[in-house]
Design a protein around this motif. Structure first.
Motif, PDB file in Angstrom:
ATOM      1  N   VAL A 102       0.473  -1.309   0.125  1.00 30.15           N
ATOM      2  CA  VAL A 102      -0.061  -0.041  -0.064  1.00 30.15           C
ATOM      3  C   VAL A 102       0.704   1.310   0.047  1.00 30.15           C
ATOM      4  N   THR A 103       1.990   1.294   0.780  1.00 28.79           N
ATOM      5  CA  THR A 103       2.723   2.451   0.754  1.00 28.79           C
ATOM      6  C   THR A 103       3.821   2.555  -0.549  1.00 28.79           C
ATOM      7  N   GLY A 104       3.667   1.512  -1.436  1.00 29.43           N
ATOM      8  CA  GLY A 104       4.419   1.707  -2.524  1.00 29.43           C
ATOM      9  C   GLY A 104       5.798   1.468  -2.561  1.00 29.43           C
ATOM     10  N   ALA A 105       6.205   0.636  -1.463  1.00 30.17           N
ATOM     11  CA  ALA A 105       7.510   0.277  -1.470  1.00 30.17           C
ATOM     12  C   ALA A 105       7.627  -1.227  -2.060  1.00 30.17           C
ATOM     13  N   VAL A 106       8.475  -1.961  -1.899  1.00 37.76           N
ATOM     14  CA  VAL A 106       8.754  -2.925  -2.476  1.00 37.76           C
ATOM     15  C   VAL A 106       7.809  -4.320  -2.420  1.00 37.76           C
ATOM     16  N   GLY A 107       6.514  -4.281  -3.158  1.00 38.78           N
ATOM     17  CA  GLY A 107       5.453  -5.114  -3.187  1.00 38.78           C
ATOM     18  C   GLY A 107       5.557  -6.373  -3.813  1.00 38.78           C
ATOM     19  N   TRP A 108       6.435  -6.501  -4.604  1.00 33.93           N
ATOM     20  CA  TRP A 108       6.628  -7.695  -5.667  1.00 33.93           C
ATOM     21  C   TRP A 108       7.473  -8.707  -5.280  1.00 33.93           C
ATOM     22  N   ASP A 158      19.754  -5.285  -4.848  1.00 38.64           N
ATOM     23  CA  ASP A 158      19.469  -4.078  -5.658  1.00 38.64           C
ATOM     24  C   ASP A 158      20.553  -4.502  -6.999  1.00 38.64           C
ATOM     25  N   LEU A 159      19.590  -4.611  -8.197  1.00 42.64           N
ATOM     26  CA  LEU A 159      20.509  -4.906  -9.408  1.00 42.64           C
ATOM     27  C   LEU A 159      20.632  -3.624 -10.185  1.00 42.64           C
ATOM     28  N   LYS A 160      21.705  -3.807 -11.224  1.00 39.62           N
ATOM     29  CA  LYS A 160      21.944  -2.419 -11.988  1.00 39.62           C
ATOM     30  C   LYS A 160      22.320  -3.117 -13.074  1.00 39.62           C
ATOM     31  N   LEU A 161      21.474  -3.030 -14.228  1.00 36.87           N
ATOM     32  CA  LEU A 161      21.815  -3.408 -15.535  1.00 36.87           C
ATOM     33  C   LEU A 161      22.392  -2.289 -16.459  1.00 36.87           C
ATOM     34  N   GLY A 162      23.513  -2.548 -17.204  1.00 36.98           N
ATOM     35  CA  GLY A 162      24.160  -1.697 -18.340  1.00 36.98           C
ATOM     36  C   GLY A 162      23.765  -2.148 -19.736  1.00 36.98           C
ATOM     37  N   LEU A 163      23.566  -1.300 -20.604  1.00 39.22           N
ATOM     38  CA  LEU A 163      23.439  -1.883 -21.805  1.00 39.22           C
ATOM     39  C   LEU A 163      24.193  -0.692 -22.784  1.00 39.22           C
ATOM     40  N   CYS A 196       9.180  -3.215 -11.250  1.00 38.54           N
ATOM     41  CA  CYS A 196       9.974  -3.166 -10.283  1.00 38.54           C
ATOM     42  C   CYS A 196      11.225  -2.138 -10.622  1.00 38.54           C
ATOM     43  N   VAL A 197      11.493  -1.580 -11.785  1.00 34.41           N
ATOM     44  CA  VAL A 197      12.400  -0.660 -12.346  1.00 34.41           C
ATOM     45  C   VAL A 197      12.265   0.711 -11.680  1.00 34.41           C
ATOM     46  N   ASN A 198      13.171   1.393 -11.290  1.00 33.48           N
ATOM     47  CA  ASN A 198      13.385   2.629 -10.504  1.00 33.48           C
ATOM     48  C   ASN A 198      13.395   3.648 -11.811  1.00 33.48           C
ATOM     49  N   LEU A 199      12.165   4.206 -12.138  1.00 31.91           N
ATOM     50  CA  LEU A 199      12.089   5.169 -13.129  1.00 31.91           C
ATOM     51  C   LEU A 199      12.611   6.537 -13.071  1.00 31.91           C
ATOM     52  N   THR A 200      12.598   6.976 -11.673  1.00 32.58           N
ATOM     53  CA  THR A 200      13.352   8.308 -11.399  1.00 32.58           C
ATOM     54  C   THR A 200      14.725   8.086 -11.833  1.00 32.58           C
ATOM     55  N   ARG A 201      15.446   6.896 -11.152  1.00 27.57           N
ATOM     56  CA  ARG A 201      16.816   6.659 -11.423  1.00 27.57           C
ATOM     57  C   ARG A 201      17.045   6.615 -13.045  1.00 27.57           C
ATOM     58  N   PHE A 202      16.285   5.780 -13.704  1.00 27.85           N
ATOM     59  CA  PHE A 202      16.244   5.831 -15.128  1.00 27.85           C
ATOM     60  C   PHE A 202      16.206   7.103 -15.913  1.00 27.85           C
ATOM     61  N   ASN A 203      15.257   7.907 -15.435  1.00 32.01           N
ATOM     62  CA  ASN A 203      15.439   9.379 -16.224  1.00 32.01           C
ATOM     63  C   ASN A 203      16.583  10.217 -15.936  1.00 32.01           C
ATOM     64  N   SER A 204      17.209  10.015 -14.677  1.00 34.27           N
ATOM     65  CA  SER A 204      18.274  11.038 -14.303  1.00 34.27           C
ATOM     66  C   SER A 204      19.675  10.294 -15.046  1.00 34.27           C
ATOM     67  N   GLU A 205      19.667   8.768 -14.318  1.00 33.27           N
ATOM     68  CA  GLU A 205      21.167   8.443 -14.918  1.00 33.27           C
ATOM     69  C   GLU A 205      21.169   7.578 -16.006  1.00 33.27           C
ATOM     70  N   LYS A 206      19.859   7.253 -16.712  1.00 33.43           N
ATOM     71  CA  LYS A 206      19.534   6.303 -17.621  1.00 33.43           C
ATOM     72  C   LYS A 206      20.499   4.954 -17.695  1.00 33.43           C
ATOM     73  N   SER A 209      18.200   0.224 -12.802  1.00 30.52           N
ATOM     74  CA  SER A 209      18.256  -0.371 -11.575  1.00 30.52           C
ATOM     75  C   SER A 209      16.813  -0.712 -11.081  1.00 30.52           C
ATOM     76  N   PHE A 210      16.929  -1.942 -10.267  1.00 30.47           N
ATOM     77  CA  PHE A 210      15.695  -2.597  -9.801  1.00 30.47           C
ATOM     78  C   PHE A 210      16.000  -3.498  -8.711  1.00 30.47           C
ATOM     79  N   VAL A 211      15.002  -3.674  -7.891  1.00 29.75           N
ATOM     80  CA  VAL A 211      14.975  -4.899  -6.835  1.00 29.75           C
ATOM     81  C   VAL A 211      13.974  -5.903  -7.701  1.00 29.75           C
ATOM     82  N   PRO A 212      14.481  -7.131  -8.170  1.00 32.58           N
ATOM     83  CA  PRO A 212      13.808  -7.888  -8.774  1.00 32.58           C
ATOM     84  C   PRO A 212      12.935  -8.841  -8.163  1.00 32.58           C
ATOM     85  N   PRO A 213      11.516  -9.267  -8.755  1.00 38.64           N
ATOM     86  CA  PRO A 213      10.758 -10.318  -8.292  1.00 38.64           C
ATOM     87  C   PRO A 213      11.414 -11.576  -8.061  1.00 38.64           C
TER      88      PRO A 213
END
Length: 378
Positions: A102-108, A158-163, A196-206, A209-213
């Motif tokens: 409900v609080t929008g934390a890692v629910g998955w 916490d995972l970080k993927l670089g393409l 699960c992907v952190n969109l704020t971080r994606f928009n700023s750092e491209k 990064s995500f906490v995977p299910p």
């Protein structure tokens, strides 16, 4: 939207987001099914009328969709639905933390997961769509891809993927204030991510990064329209010799690296309906005439890179008086799978895993390119 014998109607008072409305219906039906034991039809609605009202009260407030997770709602709407005698028995799934959801934390992802061996499997699966003219010029070409993951990781990693996508590399060099290394960069179009992907971080750092299910999930989908590496080139020559004979010559050339190979290659070469007899010669694989599909079916089990194969065929046709109009030639179609090759050129530069306990992880990365709609006009 029609689901079995039930129509679901959404009433809007203004110009609402249509995609959101349809998504809400799909999620709501999945929720009802989980309460009713997998059935959603007229009888299930009649038997569970009161429960549906209770659920509707929770899943939408003032026209805004709220929480539609069956696991969470079952924590505070404990009433069981009336199940049909044919419905499947409910499976006992571990209940996630309602507060987190409900609080929008890692629910998955639930806490307290533990594995003896911490592993991450990452698959890049691409489909190449091509329409090529008979003279060899590309009329339409694009790649649709998805990144599939399977995670067996302990704790809350916490995972970080670089393409090697252009925007991500430019942003990284900007942050580190040093030029990017030379190498192929690609431009991704129409990217969609898992929740699960952190969109704020994606928009700023491209960076992704995500906490995977836990287990298997689809991390992202993308499309590429420029700089596509075609795995195969097809050069067809079809000659109509009068009204009763045809000569077919098809050359297929693999353009990918010599150390790679394609599996399950199928080339479908169309022939007229009034085909009576065919004589076929191929340099590799097997070919035969398929009367039900009106085509010559050429199958090659394993096709090495930087090689070419040819098919030569003589086709005898039944002479008909009624058939005066010329044969409209359908395109040649191809099916294939090329492991460890991406038509877009997408590559995983790094996959980093951070977890507070600091355990070691094993990362596995695979690439595969399949044929989507791969057609060559002849």
């Amino acid at each position: 939207m029609r689901i079995s014998n039930v129509y679901i109607v959404i009433v809007v008072s203004s110009n609402a987001n249509v995609a959101c409305a349809f998504k809400f219906v799909v999620e709501a039906v999945a929720l009802f099914k989980s309460y009713f034991g997998g059935a959603f039809d007229e009888d299930a609605i009649r038997n569970n009328f009161v429960l549906i009202y209770e659920l509707l009260d929770e899943i939408m407030d003032f026209g805004y969709p709220q929480n539609l997770s069956p696991e969470i709602l079952k924590l505070y709407i404990t009433q069981e639905g009336v199940r049909s005698p044919f419905s499947s028995k409910p499976t006992d799934k571990p209940v996630p933390n309602a507060t987190l959801q409900v609080t929008g934390a890692v629910g998955w992802r639930r806490e307290g997961l533990a594995y003896k061996k911490n592993e991450v499997f990452l698959d890049i699966v691409e489909s190449v769509n091509l329409l090529m003219s008979s003279k060899g010029s590309v009329l339409r070409c694009d790649v649709t891809g998805k990144i599939l993951m399977k995670c067996f990781l302990s704790g809350m990693p916490d995972l970080k993927l670089g393409l090697n996508d252009k925007i991500g590399l430019e942003k990284e060099s900007e942050i580190k204030s040093r030029p990017t290394k030379s190498g192929k960069t690609i431009e991704l179009d129409d990217v969609t991510f898992h929740q699960c992907v952190n969109l704020t971080r994606f928009n700023s750092e491209k960076t992704v990064s995500f906490v995977p299910p836990d287990g298997e999930f689809e991390l992202m989908k993308y499309r590429i329209t420029e700089g596509v590496n075609l795995p195969f080139r097809v050069l067809p020559t079809i000659k109509e010799l009068g009204r009763t004979r045809m000569e077919v010559n098809v050359k297929v050339k693999s353009v990918f690296g010599a150390k790679m190979f394609a599996l399950g290659v199928v080339v479908k070469i169309p022939v007229p309906k009034q085909t009576a007899k065919t004589s076929l010669q191929v340099t590799s694989g097997r070919a035969k005439y398929n009367a039900s599909m009106d085509c010559l079916m050429w199958k090659i089990r394993k096709f090495p890179g930087q090689t070419e194969s040819t098919l030569s065929a003589e086709v005898e046709l039944i002479s008909t008086i009624a058939e005066k109009k010329s044969w409209t030639r359908p395109p040649i179609q191809m099916e294939f799978q090329v492991p460890m090759f991406t038509a877009s050129g997408l590559r995983v530069r790094f996959l980093k895993v951070w977890e507070k306990s600091g355990y070691n992880t094993v990362e596995w990365v695979r690439y595969i390119t399949k044929a989507g709609s791969y057609e060559i006009r002849c």
